[in-house]
Design a protein around this motif. Structure first.
Motif, short mmCIF file in Angstrom:
data_model
loop_
_atom_site.label_atom_id
_atom_site.label_comp_id
_atom_site.label_asym_id
_atom_site.label_seq_id
_atom_site.Cartn_x
_atom_site.Cartn_y
_atom_site.Cartn_z
N THR A 92 0.85 -1.20 0.00
CA THR A 92 0.00 0.00 0.00
C THR A 92 0.88 1.25 0.00
O THR A 92 2.10 1.15 0.16
CB THR A 92 -0.89 0.06 1.28
N GLY A 93 0.24 2.39 -0.15
CA GLY A 93 0.92 3.69 0.01
C GLY A 93 2.21 3.82 -0.77
O GLY A 93 2.30 3.46 -1.94
N LYS A 94 3.23 4.33 -0.09
CA LYS A 94 4.52 4.65 -0.72
C LYS A 94 5.18 3.41 -1.33
O LYS A 94 5.74 3.47 -2.40
CB LYS A 94 5.44 5.31 0.31
N LYS A 95 5.09 2.28 -0.61
CA LYS A 95 5.72 1.05 -1.10
C LYS A 95 5.10 0.62 -2.44
O LYS A 95 5.80 0.24 -3.38
CB LYS A 95 5.55 -0.06 -0.05
N LEU A 96 3.78 0.72 -2.54
CA LEU A 96 3.07 0.37 -3.78
C LEU A 96 3.44 1.36 -4.88
O LEU A 96 3.84 0.97 -5.98
CB LEU A 96 1.56 0.37 -3.53
N GLN A 97 3.34 2.65 -4.59
CA GLN A 97 3.62 3.69 -5.60
C GLN A 97 5.05 3.61 -6.11
O GLN A 97 5.30 3.71 -7.30
CB GLN A 97 3.35 5.09 -5.02
N ASP A 98 6.01 3.44 -5.19
CA ASP A 98 7.42 3.43 -5.59
C ASP A 98 7.75 2.22 -6.47
O ASP A 98 8.54 2.32 -7.40
CB ASP A 98 8.35 3.45 -4.38
N ASN A 99 7.14 1.08 -6.18
CA ASN A 99 7.38 -0.10 -7.00
C ASN A 99 6.77 0.05 -8.39
O ASN A 99 7.37 -0.37 -9.38
CB ASN A 99 6.89 -1.37 -6.32
N ILE A 100 5.61 0.68 -8.48
CA ILE A 100 5.00 0.95 -9.78
C ILE A 100 5.88 1.93 -10.56
O ILE A 100 6.16 1.74 -11.75
CB ILE A 100 3.56 1.52 -9.62
N GLN A 101 6.36 2.97 -9.88
CA GLN A 101 7.24 3.95 -10.55
C GLN A 101 8.54 3.32 -11.01
O GLN A 101 9.05 3.64 -12.08
CB GLN A 101 7.54 5.11 -9.59
N CYS A 102 9.06 2.42 -10.20
CA CYS A 102 10.29 1.69 -10.55
C CYS A 102 10.09 0.99 -11.88
O CYS A 102 10.97 1.00 -12.75
CB CYS A 102 10.57 0.69 -9.43
N GLU A 103 8.91 0.41 -12.08
CA GLU A 103 8.60 -0.29 -13.33
C GLU A 103 8.41 0.70 -14.48
O GLU A 103 8.94 0.51 -15.57
CB GLU A 103 7.35 -1.15 -13.12
N ILE A 104 7.68 1.79 -14.22
CA ILE A 104 7.43 2.80 -15.25
C ILE A 104 8.76 3.35 -15.79
O ILE A 104 8.95 3.49 -17.00
CB ILE A 104 6.58 3.98 -14.70
N PHE A 105 9.68 3.64 -14.88
CA PHE A 105 10.94 4.26 -15.29
C PHE A 105 12.02 3.25 -15.67
O PHE A 105 13.17 3.62 -15.86
CB PHE A 105 11.45 5.20 -14.20
N GLN A 106 11.64 1.96 -15.77
CA GLN A 106 12.58 0.91 -16.17
C GLN A 106 13.83 0.90 -15.31
O GLN A 106 14.92 0.60 -15.78
CB GLN A 106 13.03 1.12 -17.63
N THR A 107 13.69 1.27 -14.03
CA THR A 107 14.84 1.42 -13.14
C THR A 107 15.73 0.19 -13.12
O THR A 107 16.95 0.29 -13.22
CB THR A 107 14.35 1.74 -11.71
N LEU A 108 15.13 -0.99 -12.97
CA LEU A 108 15.93 -2.20 -12.81
C LEU A 108 16.58 -2.65 -14.11
O LEU A 108 17.68 -3.19 -14.11
CB LEU A 108 15.09 -3.31 -12.19
#
Length: 166
Positions: free
Chosen positions: A107-123
């Motif tokens: 939920t919250g920040k943990k959910l948002q940050d993981n979605i953003q990580c995917e959007i920005f192709q971070t990994l």
């Protein structure tokens, strides 16, 4: 074989099935860390332990030098480059990923940050910076059909690698 990717993209499902089909060892770094308590603190913001990367490397060194290991973790930038002949980064569309992570209780920040990580192709970017670009491959991981295709593709690669190196 290294399989990084955002939580929820299907790394564990792919890794275990691949190990079983190819007769390779499978290591889930999260489980390894939990069993050996390979942590260096706790992240209050994300409500999770902080991995002690040096201890993880020490723990895996012997196993990795033998070869034939699939490593499953969300990041791969701290592993020695010599460990891997190929890196597959799994990618999942946000709508699928959101549902998967929510069902895991994110939920919250943990959910948002993981979605953003995917959007920005971070990994994926991390993997390309950490290893030779030609060994890093992205694979779609949205549906059961994607899983089957990915397994077939990686099995072909493994068989070819065995032919070329034995």
């Amino acid at each position: 074989v290294c399989s990084p990717g955002t939580p929820g993209v299907g790394k564990t499902t792919l890794g275990k099935e691949l190990a079983s089909r190819a007769g390779l060892s499978y290591v889930n770094v999260g489980d390894l860390a939990k069993e050996g308590e390979l942590y260096e603190g706790f992240d209050e913001e994300y409500d999770c332990p902080i991995l002690d990367e040096d201890r993880v490397i020490d723990e895996l060194e012997d196993k990795m030098s033998e070869g034939g290991v699939i490593v499953d973790y969300h990041g791969c930038d701290f592993f020695p480059e010599r460990w891997f002949h190929i890196v597959f980064v799994l990618r999942t569309e946000n709508s699928f990923l959101y549902d998967r992570l929510e069902s895991r209780g994110y939920t919250g920040k943990k959910l948002q940050d993981n979605i953003q990580c995917e959007i920005f192709q971070t990994l994926y970017e991390e993997a390309v910076l950490s290893y030779k670009k030609e060994i890093v491959h992205q694979l779609p991981s949205n549906t059961p059909e994607d899983l089957e295709r990915n397994l077939d593709q990686i099995m072909q690669w493994i068989e070819q690698w065995m032919k070329d190196n034995n």
